[in-house]
Write a protein that holds these residues in place. Structure first.
Motif, PDB file in Angstrom:
ATOM      1  N   GLY A   2     -30.332 -34.225  45.852  1.00 55.50           N
ATOM      2  CA  GLY A   2     -31.043 -33.166  45.155  1.00 55.50           C
ATOM      3  C   GLY A   2     -31.709 -32.147  46.059  1.00 55.50           C
ATOM      4  N   GLY A   3     -31.965 -32.513  47.304  1.00 53.94           N
ATOM      5  CA  GLY A   3     -32.656 -31.595  48.204  1.00 53.94           C
ATOM      6  C   GLY A   3     -31.877 -30.311  48.440  1.00 53.94           C
ATOM      7  N   ASP A   4     -30.584 -30.430  48.689  1.00 53.81           N
ATOM      8  CA  ASP A   4     -29.769 -29.235  48.948  1.00 53.81           C
ATOM      9  C   ASP A   4     -29.613 -28.381  47.694  1.00 53.81           C
ATOM     10  N   GLU A   5     -29.414 -29.041  46.556  1.00 61.64           N
ATOM     11  CA  GLU A   5     -29.239 -28.292  45.320  1.00 61.64           C
ATOM     12  C   GLU A   5     -30.554 -27.625  44.876  1.00 61.64           C
ATOM     13  N   MET A   6     -31.662 -28.344  44.981  1.00 57.26           N
ATOM     14  CA  MET A   6     -32.936 -27.795  44.525  1.00 57.26           C
ATOM     15  C   MET A   6     -33.465 -26.704  45.457  1.00 57.26           C
ATOM     16  N   PHE A   7     -33.240 -26.880  46.767  1.00 54.94           N
ATOM     17  CA  PHE A   7     -33.861 -25.977  47.731  1.00 54.94           C
ATOM     18  C   PHE A   7     -32.866 -25.076  48.475  1.00 54.94           C
ATOM     19  N   GLY A   8     -31.602 -25.097  48.069  1.00 60.36           N
ATOM     20  CA  GLY A   8     -30.625 -24.163  48.644  1.00 60.36           C
ATOM     21  C   GLY A   8     -30.195 -24.533  50.043  1.00 60.36           C
ATOM     22  N   GLY A   9     -29.600 -25.706  50.216  1.00 60.28           N
ATOM     23  CA  GLY A   9     -29.289 -26.186  51.556  1.00 60.28           C
ATOM     24  C   GLY A   9     -27.848 -26.101  52.009  1.00 60.28           C
ATOM     25  N   LEU A 114     -24.436 -20.319  42.062  1.00 59.82           N
ATOM     26  CA  LEU A 114     -23.723 -21.478  42.583  1.00 59.82           C
ATOM     27  C   LEU A 114     -24.659 -22.669  42.733  1.00 59.82           C
ATOM     28  N   ARG A 115     -25.859 -22.429  43.226  1.00 60.93           N
ATOM     29  CA  ARG A 115     -26.826 -23.514  43.402  1.00 60.93           C
ATOM     30  C   ARG A 115     -27.125 -24.202  42.069  1.00 60.93           C
ATOM     31  N   THR A 116     -27.395 -23.415  41.052  1.00 61.97           N
ATOM     32  CA  THR A 116     -27.726 -23.977  39.745  1.00 61.97           C
ATOM     33  C   THR A 116     -26.519 -24.665  39.110  1.00 61.97           C
ATOM     34  N   ALA A 117     -25.361 -24.052  39.240  1.00 63.54           N
ATOM     35  CA  ALA A 117     -24.152 -24.658  38.675  1.00 63.54           C
ATOM     36  C   ALA A 117     -23.865 -26.013  39.312  1.00 63.54           C
ATOM     37  N   MET A 119     -26.096 -27.985  40.680  1.00 60.84           N
ATOM     38  CA  MET A 119     -27.137 -28.905  40.241  1.00 60.84           C
ATOM     39  C   MET A 119     -26.798 -29.464  38.851  1.00 60.84           C
ATOM     40  N   ARG A 120     -26.239 -28.613  38.003  1.00 59.27           N
ATOM     41  CA  ARG A 120     -25.901 -29.027  36.647  1.00 59.27           C
ATOM     42  C   ARG A 120     -24.613 -29.832  36.570  1.00 59.27           C
ATOM     43  N   SER A 121     -23.749 -29.689  37.571  1.00 63.28           N
ATOM     44  CA  SER A 121     -22.449 -30.361  37.503  1.00 63.28           C
ATOM     45  C   SER A 121     -22.288 -31.427  38.583  1.00 63.28           C
ATOM     46  N   LEU A 122     -22.076 -31.014  39.838  1.00 62.79           N
ATOM     47  CA  LEU A 122     -21.815 -31.975  40.915  1.00 62.79           C
ATOM     48  C   LEU A 122     -22.942 -32.985  41.090  1.00 62.79           C
ATOM     49  N   LEU A 123     -24.168 -32.502  41.133  1.00 65.97           N
ATOM     50  CA  LEU A 123     -25.299 -33.402  41.339  1.00 65.97           C
ATOM     51  C   LEU A 123     -25.381 -34.412  40.209  1.00 65.97           C
ATOM     52  N   HIS A 124     -25.270 -33.925  39.006  1.00 63.18           N
ATOM     53  CA  HIS A 124     -25.427 -34.786  37.832  1.00 63.18           C
ATOM     54  C   HIS A 124     -24.247 -35.734  37.630  1.00 63.18           C
ATOM     55  N   TYR A 125     -23.041 -35.196  37.681  1.00 64.12           N
ATOM     56  CA  TYR A 125     -21.861 -35.984  37.320  1.00 64.12           C
ATOM     57  C   TYR A 125     -21.183 -36.688  38.495  1.00 64.12           C
ATOM     58  N   ASP A 126     -21.501 -36.291  39.723  1.00 64.02           N
ATOM     59  CA  ASP A 126     -20.805 -36.858  40.878  1.00 64.02           C
ATOM     60  C   ASP A 126     -21.767 -37.556  41.833  1.00 64.02           C
ATOM     61  N   PHE A 127     -22.647 -36.803  42.473  1.00 61.25           N
ATOM     62  CA  PHE A 127     -23.491 -37.359  43.527  1.00 61.25           C
ATOM     63  C   PHE A 127     -24.408 -38.473  43.024  1.00 61.25           C
ATOM     64  N   GLU A 187     -34.555 -28.176  63.078  1.00 67.35           N
ATOM     65  CA  GLU A 187     -33.635 -27.076  63.360  1.00 67.35           C
ATOM     66  C   GLU A 187     -32.214 -27.510  63.660  1.00 67.35           C
ATOM     67  N   ARG A 188     -31.873 -28.748  63.394  1.00 65.35           N
ATOM     68  CA  ARG A 188     -30.526 -29.204  63.736  1.00 65.35           C
ATOM     69  C   ARG A 188     -29.478 -28.487  62.907  1.00 65.35           C
ATOM     70  N   ARG A 189     -28.309 -28.328  63.483  1.00 72.07           N
ATOM     71  CA  ARG A 189     -27.206 -27.588  62.856  1.00 72.07           C
ATOM     72  C   ARG A 189     -26.671 -28.365  61.670  1.00 72.07           C
ATOM     73  N   SER A 190     -26.417 -27.649  60.567  1.00 71.59           N
ATOM     74  CA  SER A 190     -25.860 -28.269  59.378  1.00 71.59           C
ATOM     75  C   SER A 190     -24.428 -28.722  59.641  1.00 71.59           C
ATOM     76  N   THR A 191     -24.066 -29.894  59.120  1.00 67.33           N
ATOM     77  CA  THR A 191     -22.692 -30.388  59.272  1.00 67.33           C
ATOM     78  C   THR A 191     -21.802 -29.919  58.143  1.00 67.33           C
ATOM     79  N   SER A 192     -22.392 -29.190  57.185  1.00 73.29           N
ATOM     80  CA  SER A 192     -21.602 -28.734  56.035  1.00 73.29           C
ATOM     81  C   SER A 192     -20.935 -27.395  56.277  1.00 73.29           C
ATOM     82  N   ALA A 193     -21.200 -26.765  57.444  1.00 67.93           N
ATOM     83  CA  ALA A 193     -20.714 -25.402  57.670  1.00 67.93           C
ATOM     84  C   ALA A 193     -19.193 -25.309  57.550  1.00 67.93           C
ATOM     85  N   ALA A 194     -18.494 -26.246  58.164  1.00 69.69           N
ATOM     86  CA  ALA A 194     -17.021 -26.172  58.152  1.00 69.69           C
ATOM     87  C   ALA A 194     -16.468 -26.331  56.748  1.00 69.69           C
TER      88      ALA A 194
END
Length: 198
Positions: A2-9, A114-117, A119-127, A187-194
């Motif tokens: 939820g952290g990435d979806e709620m806070f834009g990560g 995209l963030r809200t979508a 949160m409503r889909s992937l976070l709820h139904y998958d993660f 400040e570590r680099r995000s691993t989701s960039a790729a």
């Protein structure tokens, strides 16, 4: 969770904004696509990214946001799978039509859409489902503090400027973390960039 979806990560939230901007400038997306094709042999990865960015930027908004979840383009999927499999998989219509139902109508900002979508889909139904199944299988009690009612309610009212600032994702969380954690952790680099870049 939820952290990435709620806070834009996720980097793809910024990518959504960049693609929307690219799509608004007449003829720019085709030029980017052409540049990508010229780089096919010399720089195949850059070529693919530029061509996908050009293609995504020209899609209607719901299709563009949905495309940011894919690795393969529609044309590539048509080559990879048998027609009968695709017919059955898409029996309920294209994926972007289902994804569109999760996109909020009260904002035009691609970042927030995209963030809200998600949160409503992937976070709820998958993660959350995956962590529930995995923890239950091992008798673990798992908590999701970012989805605590008070945190969720506070974050839902937060302006986008606190989620991202100067391309710094999860901006408000980083501000809070700097008071508690080492600089290298904050400040570590995000691993989701790729995965997030077209």
């Amino acid at each position: 969770d939820g952290g990435d979806e709620m806070f834009g990560g996720y980097d793809r939230y910024l990518t959504a904004r960049q693609l929307a901007t690219l799509g608004r400038v007449p003829l720019l997306a085709p030029v980017v696509g052409a540049a990508g094709r010229l780089l096919t042999w010399a720089h195949p990865d850059a070529s693919r990214q530029l061509q996908k960015a050009a293609a995504f930027a020209q899609l209607p908004r719901a299709q563009m946001l949905c495309a940011l979840h894919t690795h393969f383009t529609t044309e590539e999927v048509g080559v990879l799978f048998q027609p009968e499999f695709l017919r059955q998989a898409l029996a309920d219509g294209p994926t972007h039509e289902r994804f569109a139902t999760f996109i909020p109508s009260d904002t035009a900002d691609p970042f927030e859409q995209l963030r809200t979508a998600e949160m409503r889909s992937l976070l709820h139904y998958d993660f959350l489902r995956k962590i529930d199944v995995a923890s239950s299988a091992h008798g673990l009690e798992v908590r999701t503090p970012f989805l605590d009612t008070e945190v969720f309610t506070w974050a839902a009212r937060m302006p986008t400027s606190l989620r991202v600032k100067h391309k710094s994702l999860k901006y408000v969380l980083r501000l809070l973390a700097r008071t508690l954690l080492p600089h290298s952790a904050v400040e570590r680099r995000s691993t989701s960039a790729a995965r997030s870049t077209p």
